[in-house]
Design a protein around this motif. Structure first.
Motif, short mmCIF file in Angstrom:
data_model
loop_
_atom_site.label_atom_id
_atom_site.label_comp_id
_atom_site.label_asym_id
_atom_site.label_seq_id
_atom_site.Cartn_x
_atom_site.Cartn_y
_atom_site.Cartn_z
N GLU A 171 1.17 -1.37 6.92
CA GLU A 171 -0.19 -1.81 7.21
C GLU A 171 -0.25 -2.56 8.54
O GLU A 171 0.69 -3.23 8.92
CB GLU A 171 -0.69 -2.72 6.10
CG GLU A 171 -0.83 -2.01 4.78
CD GLU A 171 -1.49 -2.87 3.74
OE1 GLU A 171 -2.70 -3.11 3.88
OE2 GLU A 171 -0.80 -3.31 2.83
N TYR B 290 -7.87 0.54 8.08
CA TYR B 290 -8.34 0.89 6.75
C TYR B 290 -7.81 2.26 6.32
O TYR B 290 -8.34 2.88 5.42
CB TYR B 290 -9.87 0.90 6.72
CG TYR B 290 -10.44 -0.46 7.04
CD1 TYR B 290 -10.42 -1.47 6.09
CD2 TYR B 290 -10.94 -0.74 8.29
CE1 TYR B 290 -10.92 -2.72 6.38
CE2 TYR B 290 -11.45 -1.99 8.59
CZ TYR B 290 -11.44 -2.97 7.63
OH TYR B 290 -11.92 -4.21 7.92
N GLN C 129 -5.59 5.08 4.54
CA GLN C 129 -4.97 5.16 3.23
C GLN C 129 -3.69 5.98 3.25
O GLN C 129 -2.81 5.75 2.44
CB GLN C 129 -5.96 5.79 2.23
CG GLN C 129 -7.22 4.99 2.04
CD GLN C 129 -6.94 3.62 1.42
OE1 GLN C 129 -6.18 3.50 0.48
NE2 GLN C 129 -7.56 2.59 1.96
N GLU C 130 -3.57 6.96 4.16
CA GLU C 130 -2.41 7.83 4.21
C GLU C 130 -1.38 7.31 5.22
O GLU C 130 -1.72 6.60 6.14
CB GLU C 130 -2.80 9.27 4.61
CG GLU C 130 -3.62 10.00 3.57
CD GLU C 130 -5.10 9.74 3.70
OE1 GLU C 130 -5.53 9.10 4.70
OE2 GLU C 130 -5.86 10.15 2.82
N CYS D 52 0.97 5.60 0.11
CA CYS D 52 0.24 6.81 0.50
C CYS D 52 -0.07 7.63 -0.76
O CYS D 52 0.85 7.95 -1.52
CB CYS D 52 1.07 7.64 1.48
SG CYS D 52 0.30 9.20 1.93
N LYS E 217 0.85 -1.19 0.00
CA LYS E 217 0.00 0.00 0.00
C LYS E 217 0.89 1.24 0.00
O LYS E 217 1.87 1.31 0.74
CB LYS E 217 -0.90 0.00 1.23
CG LYS E 217 -1.98 1.08 1.18
CD LYS E 217 -2.80 1.13 2.43
CE LYS E 217 -3.73 -0.03 2.54
NZ LYS E 217 -4.64 0.09 3.69
#
Length: 44
Positions: A26, A31, A33-34, A17, A15
């Motif tokens: 993570e 959950y 995102q940044e 940013c 993942k």
């Protein structure tokens, strides 16, 4: 042939940013995102 669930999750991309492009560390049940740095900028 179907891929095993373990192999599927192992091959998912990391993942990233969307604000700065840094890889997001993570955690389970998260959950976000940044990354932490971008999140802290929004709080200030």
């Amino acid at each position: 042939m179907l891929q095993s669930p373990v192999e599927f999750f192992r091959t998912l991309p990391k993942k990233v940013c969307p604000e700065c492009g840094q890889q997001v560390m993570e955690q389970a049940e998260s959950y976000l995102q940044e990354c932490d740095r971008c999140l802290s900028k929004k709080v200030e």
